[in-house]
Structures are given as C-alpha cells and as structure tokens.
Write a protein that holds these residues in place. Structure first.
Motif, PDB file in Angstrom:
ATOM      1  N   ALA A 159       0.902  -1.050   0.206  1.00  0.00           N
ATOM      2  CA  ALA A 159       0.219  -0.032  -0.161  1.00  0.00           C
ATOM      3  C   ALA A 159       0.664   1.194   0.236  1.00  0.00           C
ATOM      4  CB  ALA A 159      -1.350   0.027   1.295  1.00  0.00           C
ATOM      5  N   HIS A 160       1.634   1.609  -1.278  1.00  0.00           N
ATOM      6  CA  HIS A 160       2.645   2.619  -1.045  1.00  0.00           C
ATOM      7  C   HIS A 160       1.350   4.034  -2.146  1.00  0.00           C
ATOM      8  CE1 HIS A 160       5.408   0.110  -0.405  1.00  0.00           C
ATOM      9  NE2 HIS A 160       5.275  -0.945  -1.560  1.00  0.00           N
ATOM     10  N   SER A 161       1.924   5.034  -1.927  1.00  0.00           N
ATOM     11  CA  SER A 161       1.704   6.798  -1.576  1.00  0.00           C
ATOM     12  C   SER A 161       0.666   6.510  -3.100  1.00  0.00           C
ATOM     13  CB  SER A 161       2.413   8.171  -1.445  1.00  0.00           C
ATOM     14  OG  SER A 161       3.691   6.752  -2.520  1.00  0.00           O
ATOM     15  N   THR A 162       0.797   5.529  -4.751  1.00  0.00           N
ATOM     16  CA  THR A 162       0.667   6.157  -5.426  1.00  0.00           C
ATOM     17  C   THR A 162      -0.699   4.661  -5.856  1.00  0.00           C
ATOM     18  OG1 THR A 162       1.712   3.846  -6.109  1.00  0.00           O
ATOM     19  CG2 THR A 162       2.778   5.962  -6.978  1.00  0.00           C
ATOM     20  N   ALA A 163      -0.547   4.228  -5.240  1.00  0.00           N
ATOM     21  CA  ALA A 163      -1.847   2.964  -4.746  1.00  0.00           C
ATOM     22  C   ALA A 163      -2.838   4.093  -3.174  1.00  0.00           C
ATOM     23  CB  ALA A 163      -1.515   1.525  -4.335  1.00  0.00           C
ATOM     24  N   TYR A 164      -2.473   5.071  -2.813  1.00  0.00           N
ATOM     25  CA  TYR A 164      -3.382   5.090  -1.838  1.00  0.00           C
ATOM     26  C   TYR A 164      -4.952   6.155  -2.759  1.00  0.00           C
ATOM     27  CZ  TYR A 164       0.087   5.689   0.729  1.00  0.00           C
ATOM     28  OH  TYR A 164       1.599   5.766   2.525  1.00  0.00           O
ATOM     29  N   ALA A 165      -5.875   6.214  -1.847  1.00  0.00           N
ATOM     30  CA  ALA A 165      -7.963   6.035  -1.885  1.00  0.00           C
ATOM     31  C   ALA A 165      -7.997   5.393  -2.341  1.00  0.00           C
ATOM     32  CB  ALA A 165      -7.329   7.377  -2.973  1.00  0.00           C
ATOM     33  N   VAL A 195      -7.043   3.694   2.283  1.00  0.00           N
ATOM     34  CA  VAL A 195      -5.655   3.909   2.584  1.00  0.00           C
ATOM     35  C   VAL A 195      -5.263   5.733   2.250  1.00  0.00           C
ATOM     36  CG1 VAL A 195      -3.049   3.081   2.979  1.00  0.00           C
ATOM     37  CG2 VAL A 195      -5.623   1.447   1.946  1.00  0.00           C
ATOM     38  N   CYS A 196      -4.781   6.333   3.689  1.00  0.00           N
ATOM     39  CA  CYS A 196      -4.686   7.330   3.108  1.00  0.00           C
ATOM     40  C   CYS A 196      -3.246   7.972   3.754  1.00  0.00           C
ATOM     41  CB  CYS A 196      -5.536   8.273   3.590  1.00  0.00           C
ATOM     42  SG  CYS A 196      -5.428   8.464   5.364  1.00  0.00           S
ATOM     43  N   GLY A 197      -2.481   6.658   4.157  1.00  0.00           N
ATOM     44  CA  GLY A 197      -1.001   7.355   4.253  1.00  0.00           C
ATOM     45  C   GLY A 197      -0.740   6.353   5.226  1.00  0.00           C
ATOM     46  N   SER A 198       0.763   5.990   5.310  1.00  0.00           N
ATOM     47  CA  SER A 198       1.721   4.922   6.577  1.00  0.00           C
ATOM     48  C   SER A 198       2.817   6.101   7.678  1.00  0.00           C
ATOM     49  CB  SER A 198       2.513   4.791   5.994  1.00  0.00           C
ATOM     50  OG  SER A 198       3.574   5.636   5.125  1.00  0.00           O
ATOM     51  N   PHE A 199       2.939   5.770   8.865  1.00  0.00           N
ATOM     52  CA  PHE A 199       3.824   6.495   9.849  1.00  0.00           C
ATOM     53  C   PHE A 199       4.633   5.906   9.999  1.00  0.00           C
ATOM     54  CE2 PHE A 199       0.323   3.777  11.460  1.00  0.00           C
ATOM     55  CZ  PHE A 199       1.468   3.355  12.585  1.00  0.00           C
TER      56      PHE A 199
END
Length: 415
Positions: A159-165, A195-199
């Motif tokens: 679930a990387h940034s390109t796959a968010y939403a 998915v909106c992001g990661s920490f």
C-alpha cells in the motif's frame, strides 16, 4: 582527625624507592583503575543515552498518560467520563482508543495487524503529523472511513503512496454469536477503509503491526458498544508535572483503572534496559577488581622495602593501628589517583560525544541517528566513584593487615 598517617603515606608514595619496579607497579595499578573507571562511566552513559533515545521514539506515538482497565480488554467511558478527566487541572486533552487484532487484506496481500480505533481528538494528544511517513493523516477527521498504516506494514501490503485512495478490507472474528461451520465466512465481521497514508515511529513493534482507523468503525468491526474503549490517552498541559497530574487522575477515577505514564506503558522494555545496564556495571566492576590486584603487589613490595621504617616507627611509639593506617592510606592514594583522573577523563569524553557526536556509525545514513547516543548523569559518576574507591580500599586491606601484622608481631618477639 589524625593526619600523621596520611602525611607519611603521601611521603612514601612520592619518595624515590630503592627498587624502581615498585613505582612501575604502582603506576600500572593507578592506570588500570583509571581506564576501568573511565570505561565504567562511559558504558553507563551509553545506556542512559539509549534509554533517552528509545524513550523519545516511543513518546512520539504514546500519550503522556494512558488510562487502561485493570482487567479485561475494555471499559465504559462515556462523554461525561472523558469530561471528568479533561476537567482535571493539568490535563490538556484526552482521546478515546479502541484496539484489537484483525486481518488486513489489500489487493492480493494479507497481513495480521493491531487495529487501533481513534477519535478526532487523537491528533491533539499524539503529534501524529510528526511521524507521517507518506500521505496525509485523515483518520477520524472528516467522518469517512480512512486508514493509516505503519510504514513496514504498508510496505508488506504493497500500500504505497501511488496506491492511496484504494480500499483495504479488514476482517475480524465475531465476538458474539455461534460459528456456522457450514458457512464459516459468516463468522467474520468485514469492514472497508480507504488507505490515506503511513506513519513511521522507527520502532518495529509499531511500524510493522499497527493500523489506525476511526473509533466508530473499530466499534462496528469489533462489536463493541458506543461507550466502550480500550484506553484513554491523555496529554498533559505544558508546565505541569506529569506525576502530579497522574496522582490527581487516580484520585478522581478511583482504583478500577490503571493510569500509566510513558515508562509504565513500556515497563518490560525499560526494565530490561535497567537489567542490562546493571549487568554491564557488574562486569566492568569485576574487571576493575582484577586490575586492583596490582595494588596488592605494589603494597606488598612497598611494605617489604619499608620494613626498617616500620621498626623505627615502632621504636618511636607508633602502634600497630597507626602503621596499618599509613599503608592503607598508601593503597587508597594509589586507587584515588586512578579514580579521579578516570572520572575526569570519562566525563570529558561523554560530554564531547553527547554534544558533538564525534563517534558515529558506519554507513550512518542507514540509521535513525548518526552517532552513538550518550547521556551523562552525576548519579552515575557518584556511584562509579564510591564503587571503585571501595574496591581500592578492599584491595589494600589484605596485604596491609597481613604483612604489617606479621612484621609487627615479629618485632615484638625479637624484643
């Protein structure tokens, strides 16, 4: 205080000996004590630095105080209960948290995780924006079912940034009801979240296990009522003492819940660090004890050389206790010089590393920090000074009492 034994001991220490080897052994003894003392202080300071550093990493994801049930997973906390906490002097804000295990499914990958439901006040209690690794924190803020993943967990799920939403599915077994073996899929609760992001907390326990969703969705997922929570996270207002606020909260909430500070939230980890620090202290103290054996050799040779002086002192009326104290002071001075110089050297090295980070890691770009963390504490310096001084005194006791006593008894029998 009778200073005569000290004055004579200092004169014996500085005076030229007939056998130069005595000076060499005394110097080696003091040097061994010095190196051991400096090493002991440095190692204790490294453990202090690790404690502070790891504690700061935990602190970025943990509230100042956390109210948790003494038994069971959840407890009742309605709006009146939360207001009771926020009305306490020193409490800046409070957030409700609901945690449990679940299975995450994203595209064709699946991973178990600790799903943590939070409300809209979570951001005011935890500085979540400071640890956002990618994307944007949106959980519980806009009334939609957003999800935020730990950085390692996000990578494992792809679930990387390109796959968010994109939608992620969360599964958990039903807490209530019976399992239908003919249709086992009906025994799971299923929820979807965007998915909106990661920490990134920079701690594997968090980054590889945690997923954050809204507390409303978590209650639906885990089949809990609207007032049930796993914990209440509390932010203490700036300028207030955490321990005092903690006692106030305990007084208001009673004995049915536990109020844990950041140390107590990770008690097992910090206790392990303390045990490791204590074991390192014991090992280095044992090495110093071995180094102190040189004091036995140098004192034995010095007493042998000063045999005639002992006879003169006895003839002048010196008691056995006085002569014994002279050579005890001699051994103490040898160890004291090593202790003091070692402490000064250790403090200088620790402070240089603490402020300038001279000693770094190889390939430091691969680590969270570039240099070894150290933290100087005066209490450690005091403990080291007392410990090594006692070792030096004990090392001097055996040869002094044994050899001086034998010489003194022999002189009495000769007379």
């Amino acid at each position: 205080m009778n200073t005569l034994p000290f004055v004579i001991a200092k004169r014996y220490l500085l005076a030229k000996k007939s056998q130069n080897i005595i000076n060499v052994i005394s110097m080696i003894s003091s040097l061994g004590i010095m190196v051991g003392t400096a090493a002991l202080l440095i190692v204790l300071s490294v453990f202090n630095g690790l404690n502070v550093f790891v504690g700061s990493l935990f602190g970025s994801f943990d509230p100042d105080l956390k109210v948790e049930p003494l038994s069971g997973k959840v407890f009742e906390a309605d709006s009146a209960y939360v207001k009771l906490i926020t009305d306490i002097e020193g409490v800046d804000n409070a957030t409700c948290i609901l945690c449990d295990n679940a299975l995450l499914s994203y595209q064709k990958r699946q991973m178990p995780a600790m799903v943590m439901g939070v409300d809209s006040l979570f951001k005011k209690v935890i500085a979540i924006d400071d640890i956002v690794f990618d994307g944007k924190y949106s959980v519980g803020m806009y009334g939609l079912d957003f999800c935020m993943l730990g950085a390692i967990l996000a990578d494992q799920l792809g679930a990387h940034s390109t796959a968010y939403a994109s939608k992620m599915t969360i599964y958990t077994p039903k807490r209530t009801g019976k399992i239908n073996m003919a249709m086992p899929e009906k025994s799971f609760v299923q929820e979807e979240a965007t998915v909106c992001g990661s920490f990134a907390v920079q701690q594997v326990d968090y980054d590889s296990n945690y997923a954050i969703i809204s507390i409303e969705q978590a209650r639906d997922l885990f089949c809990y009522s609207a007032n049930e929570v796993s914990a209440i996270g509390i932010r203490v207002a700036e300028g207030y003492d955490i321990d005092k606020v903690k006692e106030k909260i305990k007084g208001v909430l009673g004995e049915n819940v536990a109020v844990n500070d950041k140390w107590e939230q990770h008690k097992s980890f910090f206790k392990m660090m303390q045990v490791e620090k204590f074991m390192a202290f014991l090992i280095l103290t044992f090495i110093i004890i071995i180094a102190a054996f040189n004091i036995i050799g140098s004192l034995s040779m010095l007493i042998f050389e000063k045999k005639e002086s002992i006879s003169v002192l006895k003839s002048m009326g010196a008691s056995r206790q006085l002569i014994t104290r002279i050579f005890l002071f001699e051994g103490w001075l040898v160890s004291l010089g090593g202790v003091v110089i070692g402490l000064i050297l250790g403090i200088i090295l620790v402070l240089i590393q603490q402020h300038f980070g001279i000693i770094g890691f190889a390939n430091s770009e691969d680590y969270i920090i570039s240099a070894y963390p150290v933290q100087f504490q005066w209490l450690d310096a005091l403990i080291v000074f007392v410990t090594v001084s006692i070792v030096g005194i004990l090392a001097a006791c055996y040869p002094v009492h044994s050899i001086v006593g034998r010489y003194y008894s022999q002189m009495l029998s000769d007379n």
